[in-house]
Scaffold this active site. Sequence first.
Site: not given
Ligand code: ARG
Ligand code: GLU
Length: 659
Positions: A595, A205, A83
Amino acid sequence: MKRTLLTLFSLLLLCPARADEGMWLPSLISHRIHDMRAKGFRLTAEDIYSINKASMKDAVVLFGGGCTGELVSPEGLLLTNHHCGYGAIQRHSSVENDYLTHGFWARTRSEELPNEGLNVKFLVRMEDVTNRIAAGETAEELICKAEAEGKGYKAVVEQMYYGNQQFLFLYEQFDDVRLVAAPPSSIGKFGGDTDNWIWPRHTGDFSVFRIYAGPDNKPAAYSRDNVPYRPKKHFTISTKGVQEGDFTMIYGFPGNTQQYLLSDAVKYIAEVSDPMKIAIRTGRLDIIARAQASDPALRIHYAARHAAIANAWKKWQGEVLGLKRLNTCEKKAAAEKHFAQATGDSEVIALLREEIKRTLPYYYTRELLGETLLTLGYAYTEEEKADPLFAKREAVERALYRLAFSEYASRNTHLEPIGQFQAGVEQYGSPEAYADHIFVLAVNDPQNEELKALKAAIAALHTRILEELGTKTLRNFNSARMNELYARYVEGLRRLAAREGREGEMFPDANLTLRVAYGSVAGYEYADGEYHKPLTTLDGIIAKDDPAVYDYDIPQSLRELHASKDYGRWGIEIDGHRTVPVCFLATNHTTGGNSGSPILNAHGELVGINFDRTWRSTMSDIEFDPTICRNIAVDIRYVLLVIDRIGNAGYLIDEMTLR
Ligand code: ARG
Ligand code: GLU
């Protein structure tokens, strides 16, 4: 009795760094190394951060300004999340070469794809410059001097503890970063938005890039003559895997936390701000999801938009639950009382309260605008309109206009409504009817005066709000004055902590500077009687696999691999059963920006790549709870399996150092 309880609460709260809480500055990690070693870490502070020798920091980069990446080969190979590489992968994708769907594997170095605008930054060093600035040197002078030290050097002065400390961060920035490999989205984004922030998780990921440098190994603009960068340090990969209880460390760039908020601000977030934003986004997501379900072309068109809206939407829901469950507000209020008594400075708290009260209507309105009127484009290009899909999109866009207008009208309870908007609602009879009118103008007549006047009026309100808050950029609930007061308050908290012997336990809020977090692999009690184990496997992917559900439709090659059980060196035995590890949970304190961060074992070897938290952990941006806060990583052995068996790119693994 009440008093004892209060004191107890306060003490708990005023000891921010309990258990595995904390995002520590690498240059000061010697203060924590004793605790880290007690928890199982085998290396030294110098191994983590050193300006005299190659250290772990030399294998970690700020990737693209919002993620973290890590070096895994002597030839500049870098791992981050799928991502995080998504934008780059998408830009190289076309209908003929759809790398998002099918994955991408450069077979030779010459097939590695350059990415304009993508850069990575290594930390050369960080330096406490508080005293130098107090003695009269300006941040600009310090930055200028530092940047002159080397080619591609970029420096910034960052505030810690609301400006009580200033640190110079000197980075070496590389602008030639090429895409090397990405799994198909059905692996890299497996589970999609359905599984986002969720455990059990099965997302592969990751994506692979390579840093290129000039022949002198120094940063250089993209050129065919550039060569793979030879890093000072790359991580050794451990294929031994992790077990519950194992020490883990995360080295990365967490973006934003707010540990020192006053109770009033926490109350605002938990009771006003988050619920408002969640409710409005629920409406937007309903509209978009219904359209997506009705038509495959619309599903694709709105995928990125849906994902972006849903990501914070889910996160805020966890935050609200978490703050309530932890009684963060009450604890903070008790701690503020303790602070006033112990330091004699009740004034700063009173002043902060006043400033929060003064600015709340402005900040609230800023947030409301950000979720409503500012989400609309107010113009559709000829190109967009010529797209055959536009006819189908119109109904969706119109519904989004109506929702934004009606939400703004009904929730704008703090400041005078925008005059132009108010007049429009009166003229057309309702916010929805006015929205229809404006939408038609945006589609047919984007240069229309009435439309332009509305846009200008919204922009003017936004400017006025920023003026009232005294800031140009607004990330959190703060103002210029509030920042000054927080500086005084947090300085008081630090003095108090020192007096009470807890000095080394405070850490500055995350601000996209390099940090160390440490903890261990751990499951948690999800609900009464329901324990979530910390490891998932390929069998879980197969159980979720469903060709009829977009988010769970895995590649045929992965099905076949599972059927053959021929996992080679990436397979493990669990309860006499052969499988492959996929994701794991740990107690590291992380946030957005982490991330792509490397998860390292006690020996500093790479065991996984961080990519998420569970949604119920997300209050850890304000208060961390070791019993429930968990970060989510993809197991490095799954990454290697996918590279080897799905990508047939074993030549990349040959570059890495495995143990
Ligand atoms: N929750 C993660 C973050 O905050 C991953 C976001 C990307 N993945 C998704 N399925 N939208 O960035
Ligand atoms: N998915 C988050 C990022 O893009 C990390 C998840 C979180 O907030 O801990 O950095």
